[in-house]
Design a protein around this motif. Structure first.
Motif, mmCIF file in Angstrom:
data_model
loop_
_atom_site.group_PDB
_atom_site.id
_atom_site.type_symbol
_atom_site.label_atom_id
_atom_site.label_comp_id
_atom_site.label_asym_id
_atom_site.label_seq_id
_atom_site.Cartn_x
_atom_site.Cartn_y
_atom_site.Cartn_z
ATOM 1 N N TYR A 91 -0.569 0.552 -4.974
ATOM 2 C CA TYR A 91 0.589 1.183 -4.338
ATOM 3 C C TYR A 91 1.927 0.821 -4.958
ATOM 4 O O TYR A 91 2.950 1.359 -4.532
ATOM 5 C CB TYR A 91 0.625 0.821 -2.841
ATOM 6 N N ARG A 133 5.329 -0.643 -5.235
ATOM 7 C CA ARG A 133 6.236 -1.174 -4.202
ATOM 8 C C ARG A 133 6.069 -0.503 -2.842
ATOM 9 O O ARG A 133 6.758 -0.859 -1.898
ATOM 10 C CB ARG A 133 7.693 -0.999 -4.659
ATOM 11 N N ALA A 134 5.180 0.454 -2.725
ATOM 12 C CA ALA A 134 5.068 1.261 -1.503
ATOM 13 C C ALA A 134 4.271 0.533 -0.410
ATOM 14 O O ALA A 134 3.183 0.958 -0.031
ATOM 15 C CB ALA A 134 4.448 2.610 -1.820
ATOM 16 N N ARG A 135 4.829 -0.559 0.078
ATOM 17 C CA ARG A 135 4.152 -1.340 1.121
ATOM 18 C C ARG A 135 3.894 -0.516 2.376
ATOM 19 O O ARG A 135 2.860 -0.662 3.018
ATOM 20 C CB ARG A 135 4.981 -2.573 1.481
ATOM 21 N N SER A 136 4.820 0.353 2.749
ATOM 22 C CA SER A 136 4.623 1.145 3.968
ATOM 23 C C SER A 136 3.393 2.043 3.856
ATOM 24 O O SER A 136 2.649 2.200 4.831
ATOM 25 C CB SER A 136 5.864 1.967 4.301
ATOM 26 N N ARG A 137 3.150 2.623 2.677
ATOM 27 C CA ARG A 137 1.932 3.431 2.487
ATOM 28 C C ARG A 137 0.690 2.561 2.636
ATOM 29 O O ARG A 137 -0.300 2.967 3.235
ATOM 30 C CB ARG A 137 1.943 4.114 1.118
#
Length: 198
Positions: free
Chosen positions: A169, A171-175
């Motif tokens: 992912y 940097r897309a921690r929210s995903r």
């Protein structure tokens, strides 16, 4: 009684999962094995450390005790985390679902809070059973050894350190926080809750 020598546990989740690659899981498992090795090494060193030189600013005993909490936290946190992965996702059932409905406005409200807490945390987010207040609560921790509630048992863990998701992912921690629930085996939370509330 001496501290037992730890061995890495086997987990069915160390493979490709819905939303998490096999490489991520394999690398993550190797990190867990490192925590096992360091816990064993520190325990061995504690057997021979000079206790007469103990000091709160710096001493070998202090360093070993602090680092043991980090290494052992890494073992326990990952064991809970890996045990919950590998399922088909979906809402939990049984007592866990009953307590979530009792202690949060709804399952969806708890899930939204848990995911948001995963974005806010620097290391971990847990769903824990607080033995003093007999309630479930969401807790964040910024390191392996910062589970901040005494007399509470984690029943669900989400690793939000970058190593848990970066390969898949970036940097897309929210995903990642959203997708990981598609691979959760939340019935295992019932096993941890049963340990917390015999």
């Amino acid at each position: 009684m001496p501290f037992p020598k730890l061995e890495p546990r086997k987990f069915a989740s160390i493979r490709e999962l819905n939303g998490i690659s096999a490489r991520t899981m394999e690398e993550h498992y190797e990190l867990y094995k490192g925590y096992i090795a360091k816990t064993n090494e520190i325990q061995e060193k504690l057997g021979a450390v000079d206790r007469a030189s103990a000091n709160q600013i710096f001493s070998d005993l202090r360093a070993l005790r602090v680092d043991l909490s980090f290494a052992l936290g890494g073992v326990k946190n990952h064991e809970i985390y890996f045990a919950h992965l590998g399922g088909k996702g979906g809402a939990p059932g049984g007592k866990v679902a009953e307590l979530i409905r009792r202690d949060f406005p709804s399952y969806d409200a708890w899930l939204a809070d848990f995911k948001a807490s995963g974005i806010a945390a620097r290391g971990w987010v847990w769903l824990a059973y607080d033995h003093d207040w007999n309630t479930l609560t969401t807790v964040v921790g910024d390191a392996q050894n910062t589970f901040p509630l005494w007399n509470a048992t984690p029943i669900l863990a989400l690793d939000v350190y970058e190593h848990a998701y970066w390969i898949d992912y970036g940097r897309a921690r929210s995903r990642f926080c959203s997708t990981t629930f598609q691979s959760r085996l939340l019935k295992n939370a019932s096993m941890y809750l049963a340990r917390a509330r015999p």
